[in-house]
Scaffold this motif. Structure first.
Motif, PDB file in Angstrom:
ATOM      1  N   ARG A 142      -3.097  19.658  -4.400  1.00 49.61           N
ATOM      2  CA  ARG A 142      -3.878  19.043  -3.730  1.00 49.61           C
ATOM      3  C   ARG A 142      -4.929  19.910  -2.971  1.00 49.61           C
ATOM      4  O   ARG A 142      -5.967  19.617  -2.891  1.00 49.61           O
ATOM      5  CB  ARG A 142      -2.895  18.451  -2.512  1.00 49.61           C
ATOM      6  CG  ARG A 142      -2.180  17.016  -2.926  1.00 49.61           C
ATOM      7  CD  ARG A 142      -1.541  16.451  -1.908  1.00 49.61           C
ATOM      8  NE  ARG A 142      -2.297  15.761  -0.825  1.00 49.61           N
ATOM      9  CZ  ARG A 142      -1.927  15.780   0.321  1.00 49.61           C
ATOM     10  NH1 ARG A 142      -0.826  16.188   0.841  1.00 49.61           N
ATOM     11  NH2 ARG A 142      -2.942  15.349   1.318  1.00 49.61           N
TER      12      ARG A 142
ATOM     13  N   ARG B 153     -10.999  -0.259  -5.218  1.00 52.51           N
ATOM     14  CA  ARG B 153     -10.292  -1.136  -4.419  1.00 52.51           C
ATOM     15  C   ARG B 153      -9.810  -2.391  -4.692  1.00 52.51           C
ATOM     16  O   ARG B 153     -10.559  -3.483  -4.936  1.00 52.51           O
ATOM     17  CB  ARG B 153     -10.650  -1.021  -2.976  1.00 52.51           C
ATOM     18  CG  ARG B 153     -10.541   0.387  -2.453  1.00 52.51           C
ATOM     19  CD  ARG B 153     -11.171   0.716  -0.992  1.00 52.51           C
ATOM     20  NE  ARG B 153     -11.179   1.868  -0.687  1.00 52.51           N
ATOM     21  CZ  ARG B 153     -11.179   2.349   0.593  1.00 52.51           C
ATOM     22  NH1 ARG B 153     -11.054   1.636   1.555  1.00 52.51           N
ATOM     23  NH2 ARG B 153     -11.099   3.537   0.799  1.00 52.51           N
TER      24      ARG B 153
ATOM     25  N   ALA C 179       2.123   1.853  -3.544  1.00 50.32           N
ATOM     26  CA  ALA C 179       1.299   2.212  -4.371  1.00 50.32           C
ATOM     27  C   ALA C 179       0.971   3.585  -4.082  1.00 50.32           C
ATOM     28  O   ALA C 179       0.895   4.459  -5.080  1.00 50.32           O
ATOM     29  CB  ALA C 179      -0.119   1.262  -4.138  1.00 50.32           C
ATOM     30  N   ALA C 180       0.885   3.979  -2.812  1.00 55.64           N
ATOM     31  CA  ALA C 180       0.669   5.466  -2.341  1.00 55.64           C
ATOM     32  C   ALA C 180       1.995   6.357  -3.084  1.00 55.64           C
ATOM     33  O   ALA C 180       1.740   7.486  -3.702  1.00 55.64           O
ATOM     34  CB  ALA C 180       0.675   5.685  -1.108  1.00 55.64           C
ATOM     35  N   ALA C 181       3.074   5.742  -2.993  1.00 52.68           N
ATOM     36  CA  ALA C 181       4.182   6.742  -3.407  1.00 52.68           C
ATOM     37  C   ALA C 181       4.277   6.727  -5.088  1.00 52.68           C
ATOM     38  O   ALA C 181       4.579   7.833  -5.629  1.00 52.68           O
ATOM     39  CB  ALA C 181       5.565   6.091  -2.921  1.00 52.68           C
TER      40      ALA C 181
ATOM     41  N   HIS D 278       0.813  -1.309  -0.194  1.00 54.61           N
ATOM     42  CA  HIS D 278       0.016  -0.008   0.045  1.00 54.61           C
ATOM     43  C   HIS D 278       0.806   1.135   0.185  1.00 54.61           C
ATOM     44  O   HIS D 278       0.646   2.179  -0.697  1.00 54.61           O
ATOM     45  CB  HIS D 278      -1.052  -0.169   1.222  1.00 54.61           C
ATOM     46  CG  HIS D 278      -2.273  -0.929   1.128  1.00 54.61           C
ATOM     47  ND1 HIS D 278      -3.246  -0.740   0.082  1.00 54.61           N
ATOM     48  CD2 HIS D 278      -2.638  -2.102   1.828  1.00 54.61           C
ATOM     49  CE1 HIS D 278      -3.856  -1.691   0.260  1.00 54.61           C
ATOM     50  NE2 HIS D 278      -3.632  -2.548   1.273  1.00 54.61           N
ATOM     51  N   LEU D 279       1.886   1.220   0.897  1.00 48.97           N
ATOM     52  CA  LEU D 279       2.888   2.418   0.880  1.00 48.97           C
ATOM     53  C   LEU D 279       3.520   2.803  -0.701  1.00 48.97           C
ATOM     54  O   LEU D 279       3.769   3.681  -0.923  1.00 48.97           O
ATOM     55  CB  LEU D 279       3.781   2.199   2.027  1.00 48.97           C
ATOM     56  CG  LEU D 279       3.345   2.377   3.374  1.00 48.97           C
ATOM     57  CD1 LEU D 279       4.134   1.846   4.435  1.00 48.97           C
ATOM     58  CD2 LEU D 279       2.700   3.684   3.407  1.00 48.97           C
TER      59      LEU D 279
ATOM     60  N   LEU E  85       1.470   6.664  -6.837  1.00 50.60           N
ATOM     61  CA  LEU E  85       0.429   7.412  -7.327  1.00 50.60           C
ATOM     62  C   LEU E  85       0.818   8.963  -7.055  1.00 50.60           C
ATOM     63  O   LEU E  85       0.463   9.886  -7.968  1.00 50.60           O
ATOM     64  CB  LEU E  85      -0.623   6.963  -6.666  1.00 50.60           C
ATOM     65  CG  LEU E  85      -2.008   7.905  -6.887  1.00 50.60           C
ATOM     66  CD1 LEU E  85      -2.244   7.787  -8.266  1.00 50.60           C
ATOM     67  CD2 LEU E  85      -3.198   7.416  -5.986  1.00 50.60           C
ATOM     68  N   GLN E  86       1.638   9.150  -5.857  1.00 50.89           N
ATOM     69  CA  GLN E  86       1.869  10.598  -5.653  1.00 50.89           C
ATOM     70  C   GLN E  86       2.937  11.078  -6.676  1.00 50.89           C
ATOM     71  O   GLN E  86       2.803  12.122  -7.186  1.00 50.89           O
ATOM     72  CB  GLN E  86       2.649  10.653  -4.180  1.00 50.89           C
ATOM     73  CG  GLN E  86       3.318  12.053  -3.822  1.00 50.89           C
ATOM     74  CD  GLN E  86       3.604  12.004  -2.476  1.00 50.89           C
ATOM     75  OE1 GLN E  86       2.823  11.616  -1.333  1.00 50.89           O
ATOM     76  NE2 GLN E  86       4.522  12.800  -2.241  1.00 50.89           N
TER      77      GLN E  86
END
Length: 123
Positions: A46, A123, A23-25, A20-21, A27-28
């Protein structure tokens, strides 16, 4: 003193959490790349996008929704107001409360960025 963990031994970090971390990175980074041509930083985008979704949001609403430090949000909002992308004014219902709204120019910047943003599915 804690005992040494032998090399190659898994420690108690969830692989799912790490996924998850990651994927978040990713995406960011993709969003930062997508908004770069608009001359916005990720934090500014944002804030602008959040106010676009919630017109009339206060600074505390913004920092809570974005999980952002107040100083970071304040700097981003100040820059967006200076560029004419956000309007900061008093709430007519409570003149002690400062609220934010996206200007026409800000809406145009958001629209210009939208087609470059990554598509995220369920999700």
């Amino acid at each position: 003193m804690s005992a040494a963990v032998p090399a190659g031994t898994a420690v108690g970090v969830s692989a799912e959490l790490l996924d998850h971390l990651r994927a978040a990175a990713l995406l960011q980074n993709a969003v930062a790349d997508a908004v770069r041509d608009s001359d916005l930083t990720l934090d500014r985008w944002r804030c602008l996008a959040q106010v676009g979704q919630r017109p009339g949001a206060s600074m505390s609403d913004l920092t809570e929704a974005l999980v952002m430090a107040p100083a970071t949000a304040s700097r981003a909002v100040d820059a967006l107001v200076d560029r004419g992308f956000l309007y900061r004014g008093l709430d007519p219902a409570d003149r002690r409360r400062v609220v934010l709204r996206v200007t026409g120019e800000g809406r145009q910047v958001l629209a210009d960025c939208e087609h470059r943003l990554p598509v995220v599915t369920g999700r």
